[in-house]
Design an enzyme around this catalytic site. Structure first.
Site, short mmCIF file in Angstrom:
data_model
loop_
_atom_site.label_atom_id
_atom_site.label_comp_id
_atom_site.label_asym_id
_atom_site.label_seq_id
_atom_site.Cartn_x
_atom_site.Cartn_y
_atom_site.Cartn_z
N CYS A 166 -1.53 -16.56 -16.27
CA CYS A 166 -0.80 -15.78 -17.29
C CYS A 166 -0.25 -14.37 -17.01
O CYS A 166 -0.92 -13.45 -16.70
CB CYS A 166 -1.87 -15.61 -18.24
SG CYS A 166 -1.81 -14.85 -19.75
N CYS A 207 -1.13 -11.50 -19.23
CA CYS A 207 -2.68 -11.03 -18.76
C CYS A 207 -2.73 -10.14 -17.68
O CYS A 207 -3.48 -9.20 -17.53
CB CYS A 207 -3.64 -12.22 -18.60
SG CYS A 207 -3.46 -13.63 -20.14
N ASP A 208 -1.91 -10.70 -16.69
CA ASP A 208 -2.28 -9.90 -15.39
C ASP A 208 -0.86 -9.42 -14.72
O ASP A 208 -1.05 -8.56 -13.65
CB ASP A 208 -2.75 -11.17 -14.41
CG ASP A 208 -3.91 -11.92 -14.86
OD1 ASP A 208 -4.68 -10.99 -15.46
OD2 ASP A 208 -4.16 -12.95 -14.53
#
Length: 315
Positions: free
Chosen positions: A139, A142-143
């Protein structure tokens, strides 16, 4: 099946990520006496995520597994009955609906909230599994933030991969994009945007052989399928964007789903095509796939279930 193994519940929640736990919090507060089965991965995809910095309310960030423990504690404190167990079969032909847990226990439920989530597809490398959370991620949204100013690699050729490569290109110094064939599956518009981005380098006919690094991702070894040539590229992050698979197999034949298996809900609601059965989180959302949006639909599902039970005179 003997009757001892059958239990009647008012509101059954299947799955335990942000969607399932949020549904449990709301359903418990509405006195629906929810019973939640955690499924194969208690806490869902967040339990394989390390740092979560984009969930509101955690000013200093939080570890994914720790956040899910917080969600579970809150649901339990509100009165939700949280249990281990995996839903293995359903029968939605008549009320109350039947759901089998671990192939043996039968639950009969007035309302069912499905929050079984989705699972990222992986390449299947040992190094990918070992370094998951240590530079390897499925992701970018997300990261990606953790790799600002660094070089990263991404695998994939569809719209999601293109979108994530573009997202990473704004944060990272260079994005190495590995495509298995000599063309991308992404829509023309997305491809154009990728081609026009100077810090995205595309490697055609390329497969990943190994992610290198002991305790963190340090490089990736790739091979050109046509020439057989291998090369090693130093990267700090490795993103897999070859798609997600909704955990919806047991609902086939009962609930409407799209060609990829995502459950269809009536727009603006969490209602499925079977009344009294609601779907929340990543099992019905292939667009946003964030913890905060999953939690939002979990709240919607509990409110929809409460309203429906009230209308049916079951609450």
């Amino acid at each position: 099946m003997d009757n001892k193994a059958t239990e009647k519940v008012h509101c059954l929640i299947i799955g335990s990520g942000p969607a399932g736990y949020t549904a449990a919090i709301y359903a418990a507060r509405a006195n629906l006496k929810p019973v939640l089965y955690q499924g194969i991965q208690p806490g869902g995809q967040l339990t394989i995520t390390t740092e979560v910095e984009n969930y509101p309310g955690y000013a200093d960030g939080v570890q994914g597994p720790e956040m899910m423990v917080d969600f579970e504690k809150q649901a339990t404190r509100m009165g939700a009955d949280v249990r281990f167990g995996l839903a293995t079969k359903v029968d939605f032909s008549e009320q109350p609906y039947k759901v089998w847990i671990d192939d043996e226990k039968l639950i009969e439920a007035d309302a069912v909230i499905i929050a079984t989530g989705a699972s990222a597809k992986w390449l299947g490398l040992e190094s990918e599994e070992r370094l998951n959370g240590f530079g390897v991620s499925a992701c970018a949204v997300c990261d990606g933030f953790f790799f600002r100013g660094k070089e990263v690699a991404i695998v994939g050729a569809g719209d999601t991969a293109a979108e994530e490569a573009l997202y990473l290109s704004k944060l990272c110094s260079a994005v190495h994009m590995f495509v298995r064939r000599d063309e991308m599956r992404a829509s023309k518009v997305m491809q154009e945007r990728v081609f026009k981005t100077p810090n995205i380098k595309i490697y055609w006919n390329t497969e990943t052989e190994e992610i290198l690094g002991e305790n963190k991702t340090e490089a990736v070894r790739i091979k050109n399928i046509k020439t057989g040539e291998s090369q090693t590229i130093p990267v700090s992050g490795f993103f897999v964007a070859i798609g997600h698979e909704p955990n919806s197999t047991i609902f086939k034949g009962w609930l409407e789903m799209d060609e990829a298996g995502y459950l269809k809900t009536i727009p603006g609601t969490t209602k499925t095509n079977v009344e009294g059965v609601f779907a929340a989180g990543d099992v019905q959302d292939k667009v946003y796939r964030q913890a905060v949006t999953a939690a939002g639909t979990g709240c919607m599902a509990a409110l929809d279930a409460e309203r429906w039970l009230g209308e049916k005179g079951l609450h």
